[in-house]
Design an enzyme around this catalytic site. Structure first.
Site, short mmCIF file in Angstrom:
data_model
loop_
_atom_site.label_atom_id
_atom_site.label_comp_id
_atom_site.label_asym_id
_atom_site.label_seq_id
_atom_site.Cartn_x
_atom_site.Cartn_y
_atom_site.Cartn_z
CG ASP A 1 -2.26 0.54 1.01
OD1 ASP A 1 -2.34 1.59 0.35
OD2 ASP A 1 -3.24 -0.04 1.48
CG ASP B 1 -4.46 5.84 0.89
OD1 ASP B 1 -5.37 5.01 1.06
OD2 ASP B 1 -4.36 6.91 1.52
CD GLU C 1 -8.78 4.94 -1.66
OE1 GLU C 1 -9.70 4.64 -0.91
OE2 GLU C 1 -7.80 5.64 -1.29
CG HIS D 1 -9.01 -0.89 4.34
ND1 HIS D 1 -8.83 -0.87 2.97
CD2 HIS D 1 -8.56 0.30 4.78
CE1 HIS D 1 -8.29 0.28 2.62
NE2 HIS D 1 -8.11 1.01 3.70
CG ASP D 2 -11.33 2.68 3.49
OD1 ASP D 2 -10.83 2.61 4.62
OD2 ASP D 2 -10.72 3.15 2.49
O1 LIG Z 1 -5.19 7.47 4.05
C1 LIG Z 1 -6.41 8.01 4.37
C2 LIG Z 1 -7.50 7.10 3.91
O2 LIG Z 1 -7.28 6.86 2.53
C3 LIG Z 1 -8.02 5.79 1.93
O3 LIG Z 1 -9.41 6.00 1.84
C4 LIG Z 1 -9.96 7.24 1.50
C5 LIG Z 1 -11.35 7.50 2.04
O4 LIG Z 1 -12.26 7.21 1.14
C6 LIG Z 1 -13.59 7.49 1.52
O5 LIG Z 1 -13.79 8.85 1.71
C7 LIG Z 1 -13.77 9.59 0.59
C8 LIG Z 1 -15.13 10.15 0.24
O6 LIG Z 1 -15.10 10.27 -1.13
C9 LIG Z 1 -16.24 10.85 -1.72
O7 LIG Z 1 -16.33 12.17 -1.32
C10 LIG Z 1 -17.51 10.11 -1.36
O8 LIG Z 1 -18.65 10.82 -1.82
C11 LIG Z 1 -17.62 9.91 0.11
O9 LIG Z 1 -18.70 9.08 0.40
C12 LIG Z 1 -16.34 9.29 0.64
O10 LIG Z 1 -16.45 9.23 2.05
C13 LIG Z 1 -13.99 6.70 2.72
O11 LIG Z 1 -15.26 7.09 3.19
C14 LIG Z 1 -13.09 6.92 3.76
O12 LIG Z 1 -13.42 5.99 4.77
C15 LIG Z 1 -11.69 6.70 3.28
O13 LIG Z 1 -10.87 7.11 4.30
C16 LIG Z 1 -7.75 4.54 2.72
O14 LIG Z 1 -8.31 3.44 2.05
C17 LIG Z 1 -8.28 4.72 4.10
O15 LIG Z 1 -8.23 3.57 4.87
C18 LIG Z 1 -7.49 5.82 4.75
O16 LIG Z 1 -8.04 6.11 6.00
#
Ligand SMILES: OC[C@H]1O[C@H](OC[C@H]2O[C@H](OC[C@H]3O[C@H](O)[C@H](O)[C@@H](O)[C@@H]3O)[C@H](O)[C@@H](O)[C@@H]2O)[C@H](O)[C@@H](O)[C@@H]1O
Length: 540
Positions: A97, A198, A240, A314-315
């Site tokens: 990652d 990420d 991502e 994992h999210d």
């Molecule tokens: O390193 C920090 C995190 O990075 C990754 O995940 C990113 C987050 O992705 C989502 O949030 C982004 C939002 O994107 C858009 O705006 C959507 O409309 C929303 O619904 C989203 O929330 C997740 O919701 C978050 O949980 C993530 O953090 C890694 O995969 C994470 O584990 C890291 O925490």
């Protein structure tokens, strides 16, 4: 050119919750090594390893304080080398990652940067002066609140699109970019299989203009990275990208552009949130829209890109609990999701525990929640006047701890995950849902996944076949064909908890490839599908 990552399936491990080997309640690298035979049996070709680097764990490893050291709880660099070598013996690659949109505030770069405006590392991060005594603008952190944190010592704010302990790196700085590439080459030299990147769509941000995703320099940076690191190697690189559309996915993954292998896009994963709301603002899934999203991505990339296919990570909440049934129909719905996904074009990803149909875990109190995103949202919404029950409902539906409960290996204490106290409570259903029982039952979800993964390796139609959607089916049914060198396969999946009727008289079944109701005859011409029924057949 064909690549190994197009014909295999990737398995994601969240190390903290996979297998503990030393009784401290936290999964570790030795634990993963001890389970490699299990993964080999499943048949996967690579492991995407969520971050294992040194970290203070504000965001469970996505806040990295040293990219070239292993988190103490997980082991050390020797363990990491052994993991890479032991996996290789089993024909499994390790995909690291890569979290380079931000670091931890405890990373040596940020510790230096905070020392003052003249520090040589200051510009590795994004700083801005106050505007009228306040934050520079209204940018919000994904983990609630402002994305700007005031630094008393210098009188400036720094940007953090996630937690305030995750300051954003400044990719406009060429020296920072070279430092990142150097670190990537350190890992490439160790023989890894690639990188999962990420929130990579954020690195081209222009915070002053409130531009976060898809900044104008994003693709030039990725091309530069490609050239400086993995460009001449056959590595899997998956970005991502929450903001991706089919058009932008082609920019990332068109082989002619020398950027990435593929991206994770989340269009389907946002269908159960209000269009103008946050992920916590729930709406029921509309299966018709889900199908439209799949069909769009399957048909629009063509040869100019490559899809990733996934239900979980994992999210995200567990798919059986989210769009399926985690009660009586858990097994059939889990198999349906597997069948519907694995026959599509792209590289499938399986998240730990998905292959045994693990489910969400309900919490009743803030004390039971570990995840920073949920905890911050809880406080923010409480302060805004939301009812506790409503907040908990959102967390139980969409919170990230759902997918992070420890892996359920057997029915012994703590599901065989640890002999100590697990860092996050084990889902109490582990005596019923666990690997030991799944392996002992030839009809289990595990063997559906094993069969699908094995089929992909020997059937080019699953990898390269042309995708066509079948429109003449009820809204709750997803049906499509794949065609390759004169062969045609047809896949039908009922996403409904109720029966559905299909009539596809134009197709004759010549062979059944897989089905989740083994006793059901497949006629196609006039067929009632059971709840969550799915099958794939060879047709003439
Ligand atoms: O390193 C920090 C995190 O990075 C990754 O995940 C990113 C987050 O992705 C989502 O949030 C982004 C939002 O994107 C858009 O705006 C959507 O409309 C929303 O619904 C989203 O929330 C997740 O919701 C978050 O949980 C993530 O953090 C890694 O995969 C994470 O584990 C890291 O925490």
């Amino acid at each position: 050119m064909q690549h190994w990552w197009q014909t295999t399936v990737i398995y994601q491990i969240y190390p903290r919750s996979f297998q503990d080997s030393n009784g401290d309640g936290i999964g570790d690298l030795q634990g993963i090594i001890s389970r490699l035979d299990y993964l080999q049996k499943l048949g996967i070709g690579a492991i995407w390893l969520s971050p294992v680097y040194q970290s203070p764990n504000d965001d469970n490893g996505y806040d990295i304080s040293d990219y070239q050291a292993i988190m103490t709880e997980f082991g050390n660099m020797q363990d990491m080398d052994r993991l890479i070598a032991e996996a290789k013996k089993r024909d499994i690659r390790i995909v690291m990652d890569l979290v380079v949109n931000h670091t931890s505030d405890e990373h040596a770069w940020f510790v230096e940067a905070k020392k003052g405006k003249d520090n040589p590392k200051r510009d590795y991060y994004v700083w801005a002066d106050p505007v009228d005594g306040h934050e520079p603008n209204a940018l919000r952190s994904s983990f609630s609140g402002s994305a700007w944190q005031f630094d008393e010592a210098s009188g400036q704010y720094y940007l953090h699109l996630f937690s305030k302990k995750q300051p954003d790196l400044n990719w406009t700085n060429p020296e920072l970019r070279q430092a990142v590439y150097q670190m990537m080459n350190f890992w490439i030299d160790k023989g890894i299989g690639g990188f999962r990147m990420d929130v990579i769509d954020l690195i081209g941000k222009i915070p002053e203009q409130a531009i976060t995703g898809n900044g104008p320099q994003l693709h030039p940076y990725l091309q530069e990275m490609n050239q400086a690191t993995f460009g001449d190697k056959d590595l899997l690189t998956v970005g991502e990208t929450w903001s991706a559309t089919p058009e932008s996915a082609k920019l990332y993954s068109n082989p002619d552009r020398h950027e990435l292998s593929m991206v994770f896009q989340f269009e389907a994963m946002m269908l159960d949130q209000k269009p103008d709301g946050e992920k916590w603002d729930l709406v029921p899934l509309d299966v018709k829209k889900l199908k439209e999203v799949f069909i769009k991505w399957q048909t629009q990339l063509g040869d100019e890109g490559w899809n990733s296919l996934f239900w979980n990570n994992h999210d995200l909440p567990r798919i059986v609990s989210r769009f399926g049934d985690d009660g009586d129909l858990r097994e059939v719905s889990a198999k349906m999701f597997a069948i519907a996904l694995h026959f599509m074009k792209g590289t499938p990803y399986v998240y730990q525990g998905e292959e045994i149909g693990m489910t969400n875990h309900t919490v009743t109190d803030l004390d039971q929640i570990e995840d920073i995103e949920s905890r911050n949202m809880y406080q923010e919404r409480l302060a805004a006047g939301y009812a506790v029950d409503d907040i908990l409902q959102s967390i139980n539906a969409k919170g990230r701890d759902n997918a992070r409960t420890p892996m359920q290996w057997d029915e012994s204490a703590n599901a065989g995950f640890t002999t100590g106290t697990p860092w996050l409570a084990v889902n109490p259903n582990y005596p019923v849902i666990n690997v030991h029982d799944a392996l002992a039952d030839p009809e289990s979800i595990f063997y559906t996944y094993q069969q699908l993964i094995a089929m992909r390796k020997v059937n080019p139609i699953m990898v390269w076949g042309e995708f066509s959607a079948i429109e003449a089916v009820p809204d709750q049914v997803f049906a499509y064909t794949r065609q390759w060198e004169g062969k045609k396969w047809l896949v039908v999946a009922n996403f409904g908890k109720t029966e559905a009727h299909i009539a596809l008289p134009g197709y004759t079944v010549s062979d059944v490839l897989i089905q989740n109701y083994p006793d059901h005859a497949i006629t196609l011409a006039d067929q009632t599908l059971a709840p969550f029924e799915a099958f794939a057949v060879v047709v003439a």
